[in-house]
Design a protein around this motif. Sequence first.
Motif, PDB file in Angstrom:
ATOM      1  N   THR A 101      -9.101  10.957 -10.749  1.00  0.00           N
ATOM      2  CA  THR A 101     -10.124  11.188  -9.733  1.00  0.00           C
ATOM      3  C   THR A 101      -9.786  10.336  -8.515  1.00  0.00           C
ATOM      4  N   LEU A 102     -10.336  10.711  -7.360  1.00  0.00           N
ATOM      5  CA  LEU A 102     -10.058   9.993  -6.120  1.00  0.00           C
ATOM      6  C   LEU A 102     -11.300  10.024  -5.241  1.00  0.00           C
ATOM      7  N   THR A 103     -11.786   8.836  -4.860  1.00  0.00           N
ATOM      8  CA  THR A 103     -12.974   8.733  -4.014  1.00  0.00           C
ATOM      9  C   THR A 103     -12.738   7.707  -2.908  1.00  0.00           C
ATOM     10  N   GLY A 104     -13.513   7.857  -1.838  1.00  0.00           N
ATOM     11  CA  GLY A 104     -13.433   6.909  -0.734  1.00  0.00           C
ATOM     12  C   GLY A 104     -14.523   7.212   0.286  1.00  0.00           C
ATOM     13  N   ALA A 105     -14.884   6.209   1.076  1.00  0.00           N
ATOM     14  CA  ALA A 105     -15.936   6.360   2.083  1.00  0.00           C
ATOM     15  C   ALA A 105     -15.433   7.201   3.245  1.00  0.00           C
ATOM     16  N   LYS A 109     -14.187   3.646   9.735  1.00  0.00           N
ATOM     17  CA  LYS A 109     -13.509   3.062  10.898  1.00  0.00           C
ATOM     18  C   LYS A 109     -12.275   2.276  10.482  1.00  0.00           C
ATOM     19  N   ASP A 110     -12.018   2.194   9.174  1.00  0.00           N
ATOM     20  CA  ASP A 110     -10.856   1.484   8.630  1.00  0.00           C
ATOM     21  C   ASP A 110      -9.700   2.476   8.503  1.00  0.00           C
ATOM     22  N   ASN A 111      -8.624   2.252   9.255  1.00  0.00           N
ATOM     23  CA  ASN A 111      -7.503   3.191   9.182  1.00  0.00           C
ATOM     24  C   ASN A 111      -6.521   2.861   8.064  1.00  0.00           C
ATOM     25  N   THR A 112      -6.826   1.836   7.279  1.00  0.00           N
ATOM     26  CA  THR A 112      -6.109   1.580   6.029  1.00  0.00           C
ATOM     27  C   THR A 112      -7.163   1.474   4.917  1.00  0.00           C
ATOM     28  N   PRO A 113      -7.885   2.559   4.654  1.00  0.00           N
ATOM     29  CA  PRO A 113      -9.040   2.470   3.754  1.00  0.00           C
ATOM     30  C   PRO A 113      -8.647   2.192   2.305  1.00  0.00           C
ATOM     31  N   GLU A 114      -9.582   1.591   1.583  1.00  0.00           N
ATOM     32  CA  GLU A 114      -9.419   1.360   0.145  1.00  0.00           C
ATOM     33  C   GLU A 114     -10.035   2.536  -0.604  1.00  0.00           C
ATOM     34  N   LEU A 115      -9.237   3.183  -1.427  1.00  0.00           N
ATOM     35  CA  LEU A 115      -9.684   4.310  -2.237  1.00  0.00           C
ATOM     36  C   LEU A 115      -9.714   3.888  -3.696  1.00  0.00           C
ATOM     37  N   SER A 116     -10.457   4.615  -4.508  1.00  0.00           N
ATOM     38  CA  SER A 116     -10.582   4.241  -5.914  1.00  0.00           C
ATOM     39  C   SER A 116     -10.749   5.489  -6.766  1.00  0.00           C
ATOM     40  N   GLY A 117     -10.714   5.281  -8.085  1.00  0.00           N
ATOM     41  CA  GLY A 117     -10.879   6.400  -9.007  1.00  0.00           C
ATOM     42  C   GLY A 117     -10.564   5.979 -10.418  1.00  0.00           C
ATOM     43  N   THR A 118     -10.391   6.955 -11.289  1.00  0.00           N
ATOM     44  CA  THR A 118     -10.026   6.697 -12.682  1.00  0.00           C
ATOM     45  C   THR A 118      -8.809   7.535 -13.028  1.00  0.00           C
ATOM     46  N   TYR A 145      -8.872   2.165 -11.027  1.00  0.00           N
ATOM     47  CA  TYR A 145      -7.854   1.692 -10.085  1.00  0.00           C
ATOM     48  C   TYR A 145      -8.430   1.681  -8.676  1.00  0.00           C
ATOM     49  N   THR A 146      -7.844   0.851  -7.830  1.00  0.00           N
ATOM     50  CA  THR A 146      -8.129   0.850  -6.393  1.00  0.00           C
ATOM     51  C   THR A 146      -6.790   0.740  -5.667  1.00  0.00           C
ATOM     52  N   VAL A 147      -6.681   1.407  -4.534  1.00  0.00           N
ATOM     53  CA  VAL A 147      -5.436   1.372  -3.767  1.00  0.00           C
ATOM     54  C   VAL A 147      -5.777   1.374  -2.282  1.00  0.00           C
ATOM     55  N   SER A 174      -4.939  15.264  -8.245  1.00  0.00           N
ATOM     56  CA  SER A 174      -6.400  15.233  -8.254  1.00  0.00           C
ATOM     57  C   SER A 174      -6.951  16.288  -7.312  1.00  0.00           C
ATOM     58  N   ALA A 175      -8.253  16.482  -7.387  1.00  0.00           N
ATOM     59  CA  ALA A 175      -8.930  17.270  -6.356  1.00  0.00           C
ATOM     60  C   ALA A 175      -8.750  16.562  -5.016  1.00  0.00           C
ATOM     61  N   ALA A 176      -8.652  17.330  -3.944  1.00  0.00           N
ATOM     62  CA  ALA A 176      -8.415  16.756  -2.616  1.00  0.00           C
ATOM     63  C   ALA A 176      -9.638  15.978  -2.132  1.00  0.00           C
ATOM     64  N   LEU A 177      -9.380  14.828  -1.531  1.00  0.00           N
ATOM     65  CA  LEU A 177     -10.426  14.027  -0.880  1.00  0.00           C
ATOM     66  C   LEU A 177     -10.297  14.211   0.616  1.00  0.00           C
ATOM     67  N   ALA A 178     -11.323  14.783   1.233  1.00  0.00           N
ATOM     68  CA  ALA A 178     -11.347  14.943   2.690  1.00  0.00           C
ATOM     69  C   ALA A 178     -11.915  13.668   3.298  1.00  0.00           C
ATOM     70  N   ILE A 179     -11.124  13.022   4.131  1.00  0.00           N
ATOM     71  CA  ILE A 179     -11.552  11.749   4.713  1.00  0.00           C
ATOM     72  C   ILE A 179     -11.352  11.799   6.227  1.00  0.00           C
TER      73      ILE A 179
END
Length: 289
Positions: A101-105, A109-118, A145-147, A174-179
């Motif tokens: 899975t892949l999630t993120g805010a 405004k962070d152009n190096t965002p932290e993403l997470s999932g399982t 995990y977080t990256v 994973s399913a696509a995360l639109a950010i």
Amino acid sequence: AGNSASATRTVNVVDTTAPVITLNGAAAVNQEEGETYTDLGASAIDLVDGSVSVTVDANAVNVNVLGSYTVTYSATDNAGNTASEPRTVIVADATAPAAPTLTGATPTKDNTPELSGTAEASSTVTVYSGDTALGQATADAGGAYTVTVSTLADGSHSLTAKATDASGNTGAASAALAIEVDTAAPPVPTVTANSPSSTGTPVISGVAEASSAVTVYSGDTALGQATADTGGLYSFVSGTLSEGGHVITATATDAAGNTSGASGSLSLVVDQTAPEITLTGGEVTVAHA
């Protein structure tokens, strides 16, 4: 003279040839890690005894530990001749991990965002934009995990993640995360109000970036917030202001958390005191005609 003699010889027929063992299947087989090992078996033929039984020690294979194991088959004929034949069993992980899975805010405004999932426990997770790898992380024993990904340009991005296990098997994406990345601050808002005002809760209004949150200040004190509509208009009713002069400003914050500079200052005077009337001259007498 008719003399004759005879002699006897004892011939012992012995079996010194061991049985021949034939493996069922290949001499080297692959075994999936964690799954039950089912031995393929073998047969043995002896020149004297014909078919003889074959024993095997399949316990030599530990399906929970990757590696190469030897299974030995043995056969003994009635004469005590013993033969053995090995089979190599390779315990391997050939199963790809499940898609993570892949999630993120978003927006951010962070152009190096932290993403997470399982993902599969202890697997290596790689995050992609298209075919470009943006970063990696190792899932913990629980699969979390977080990256932090490499720099993304302002705008929309479609990100995916894949998990690779210790054996090098890579699973599906994973399913696509639109950010949405937005590092630009909104334009400075405008601020207007009627001044002087005869009410301590004057209406303060103006124009800001559409849908932004406008914070109105008196000096350094935040009076409250209003949300600009889709056309950028906002209107705010302040809490009670004391009589006298106030310096009013406003800032706008967009959905990504970027905040504009302060607006120009508005001098707002609150005056709730009625005028005082002072009579001049003495008492006036009006004669009735």
